[in-house]
Design an enzyme around this catalytic site. Structure first.
Site, PDB file in Angstrom:
ATOM      1  N   LEU A  29      -0.576  -4.572 -14.879  1.00  0.00           N
ATOM      2  CA  LEU A  29      -1.507  -4.165 -13.822  1.00  0.00           C
ATOM      3  C   LEU A  29      -2.497  -5.272 -13.448  1.00  0.00           C
ATOM      4  CD1 LEU A  29      -2.297  -0.564 -15.112  1.00  0.00           C
ATOM      5  CD2 LEU A  29      -0.425  -1.326 -13.642  1.00  0.00           C
ATOM      6  N   HIS A  30      -2.860  -5.283 -12.183  1.00  0.00           N
ATOM      7  CA  HIS A  30      -3.876  -6.202 -11.680  1.00  0.00           C
ATOM      8  C   HIS A  30      -4.872  -5.381 -10.848  1.00  0.00           C
ATOM      9  CE1 HIS A  30      -1.605  -5.790  -7.983  1.00  0.00           C
ATOM     10  NE2 HIS A  30      -0.519  -6.232  -8.607  1.00  0.00           N
ATOM     11  N   GLY A  32      -5.186  -4.863  -7.847  1.00  0.00           N
ATOM     12  CA  GLY A  32      -4.579  -4.040  -6.793  1.00  0.00           C
ATOM     13  C   GLY A  32      -4.217  -2.659  -7.333  1.00  0.00           C
ATOM     14  N   HIS A  33      -3.607  -2.617  -8.513  1.00  0.00           N
ATOM     15  CA  HIS A  33      -3.267  -1.320  -9.102  1.00  0.00           C
ATOM     16  C   HIS A  33      -4.539  -0.513  -9.384  1.00  0.00           C
ATOM     17  CE1 HIS A  33       0.366  -3.683 -10.511  1.00  0.00           C
ATOM     18  NE2 HIS A  33       0.944  -2.618  -9.992  1.00  0.00           N
ATOM     19  N   ASP A 146       3.702  -3.047  -0.485  1.00  0.00           N
ATOM     20  CA  ASP A 146       5.119  -2.678  -0.407  1.00  0.00           C
ATOM     21  C   ASP A 146       5.277  -1.737   0.791  1.00  0.00           C
ATOM     22  OD1 ASP A 146       6.317  -3.839  -2.968  1.00  0.00           O
ATOM     23  OD2 ASP A 146       4.528  -2.823  -3.684  1.00  0.00           O
ATOM     24  N   GLN A 149       8.526   0.153   1.200  1.00  0.00           N
ATOM     25  CA  GLN A 149       8.621   1.173   0.144  1.00  0.00           C
ATOM     26  C   GLN A 149       7.774   2.396   0.505  1.00  0.00           C
ATOM     27  OE1 GLN A 149       8.497   0.531  -4.283  1.00  0.00           O
ATOM     28  NE2 GLN A 149       6.344   1.069  -4.030  1.00  0.00           N
ATOM     29  N   ARG A 183       4.083 -10.199  -9.786  1.00  0.00           N
ATOM     30  CA  ARG A 183       4.973 -11.371  -9.797  1.00  0.00           C
ATOM     31  C   ARG A 183       4.204 -12.680  -9.578  1.00  0.00           C
ATOM     32  NH1 ARG A 183       8.719  -7.231  -7.742  1.00  0.00           N
ATOM     33  NH2 ARG A 183      10.444  -7.172  -9.228  1.00  0.00           N
TER      34      ARG A 183
HETATM   35  O1  PAF Z   1       5.872  -0.149  -6.532  1.00  0.00           O
HETATM   36  C1  PAF Z   1       6.256  -0.045  -7.714  1.00  0.00           C
HETATM   37  O2  PAF Z   1       5.600  -0.517  -8.656  1.00  0.00           O
HETATM   38  C2  PAF Z   1       7.558   0.658  -7.986  1.00  0.00           C
HETATM   39  O3  PAF Z   1       8.498   0.412  -6.998  1.00  0.00           O
HETATM   40  C3  PAF Z   1       7.397   2.183  -8.225  1.00  0.00           C
HETATM   41  C4  PAF Z   1       6.877   2.871  -6.978  1.00  0.00           C
HETATM   42  C5  PAF Z   1       6.428   2.405  -9.378  1.00  0.00           C
HETATM   43  C6  PAF Z   1       8.733   2.808  -8.583  1.00  0.00           C
HETATM   44  O4  PAF Z   1       9.273   2.239  -9.735  1.00  0.00           O
END
Ligand code: PAF
Length: 276
Positions: A29-30, A32-33, A146, A149, A183
């Site tokens: 985690l950083h 952003g999380h 993302d 996503q 990353r």
């Molecule tokens: O964004 C992410 O970290 C991943 O794609 C997620 C949403 C946790 C699903 O594994």
């Protein structure tokens, strides 16, 4: 804060919670999380963060094996950020048998990152659906870095009738503009200095379009060429509309420019909203 490893224990812990907000993560985690957790706290009383490095969403030859596992540090950061439960199952807990039943992602996934990461969005929607089934949150929070996503997960919720509100949170950036990402830790110091070039190119496209330019393909091509000339391998730089993640038609105003490119062995992505 409770650290929980099994589905049964998690369900028992959450049984009497009326207002659960899920923050799905792959750990490492950083800031952003942690901003996702901060946002989550505005939407409910019991904040659950999941930490699971989901093999299904890594393409063959991807960085699944080297993806950093930093559970202890992540737990401490989540506790400080005000998280109540960390759900960190191992692979056998989430995939006790081979996961033969998988969800097919929508058409919007068959482009951009979907073109370059075969199976990625199938893996994402499958694990997110499983997490929704296990945690039963009323809200789930995802980062806008993302972007595709997030778009695909909104479709998952609509089309599969999950009673989950999806909240997207603005990308956190380093002082030079680089989008925070787990990353980024792969980058050498020279790559780290260079990494901001992706954001700078997207910003240039945004500024030019907001200033009236409409030659979208030419602008994206120029950005790709600038990155390539600086030694990057570009997957795509592309403009889409925000409503359907489709190539924008004339007169569309709410747009997004997205880019994905490799610097050395590290693939970075970024995006910026544009009001044309
Ligand atoms: O964004 C992410 O970290 C991943 O794609 C997620 C949403 C946790 C699903 O594994």
């Amino acid at each position: 804060m409770d650290l929980i490893r099994t589905i049964d224990e998690l369900r028992a812990r959450l049984a009497r919670e009326a207002s659960i907000v899920l923050v799905p993560t792959m750990g490492n985690l950083h800031a952003g999380h942690l901003s996702l957790v901060e946002e989550a706290r505005r939407h409910g009383r019991c904040i659950v963060a999941s930490i699971f490095v989901n093999r299904l969403q890594f393409e063959p030859g991807g960085d699944f094996e080297r993806y950093p596992r930093t559970l202890e540090r992540d737990g401490e950061a989540l506790e400080k950020a005000g998280c109540h439960v960390v759900f960190a199952p191992d692979e056998k807990e989430l995939y006790p048998q081979p996961q033969e039943i998988r969800l097919a992602p929508p058409k919007s996934a068959a482009q951009l990152c979907g073109d370059f990461r075969p199976g990625h969005f199938e893996g994402v929607v499958t694990v997110v659906a499983k997490l929704f089934n296990i945690v039963a949150p009323h809200t789930a929070v995802f980062g806008r870095k993302d972007y595709q996503q997030l778009f695909v997960i909104r479709a998952l919720v609509r089309q599969m009738n999950y009673p989950v509100a999806i909240v997207g949170v603005e990308t956190k950036r380093e002082p030079d503009g680089l989008a925070m990402s787990s990353r980024n830790g792969y980058l050498s110091s020279e790559e780290r200095t260079e990494a901001v070039r992706l954001n700078r190119n997207l910003k240039r496209i945004k500024d030019l379009i907001e200033g009236g330019r409409r030659d979208f393909a030419e602008l994206c091509d120029l950005a790709s060429r600038d990155l390539t000339a600086a030694g990057w391998r570009v997957d795509y730089v592309a403009l889409r509309n925000q409503s359907g993640l489709a190539v924008p038609g004339p007169g569309e105003r709410d747009l997004v420019v997205l880019g994905a490119a490799w610097i050395g062995r590290t693939r970075l992505i970024d995006n910026l909203d544009i009001r044309a």
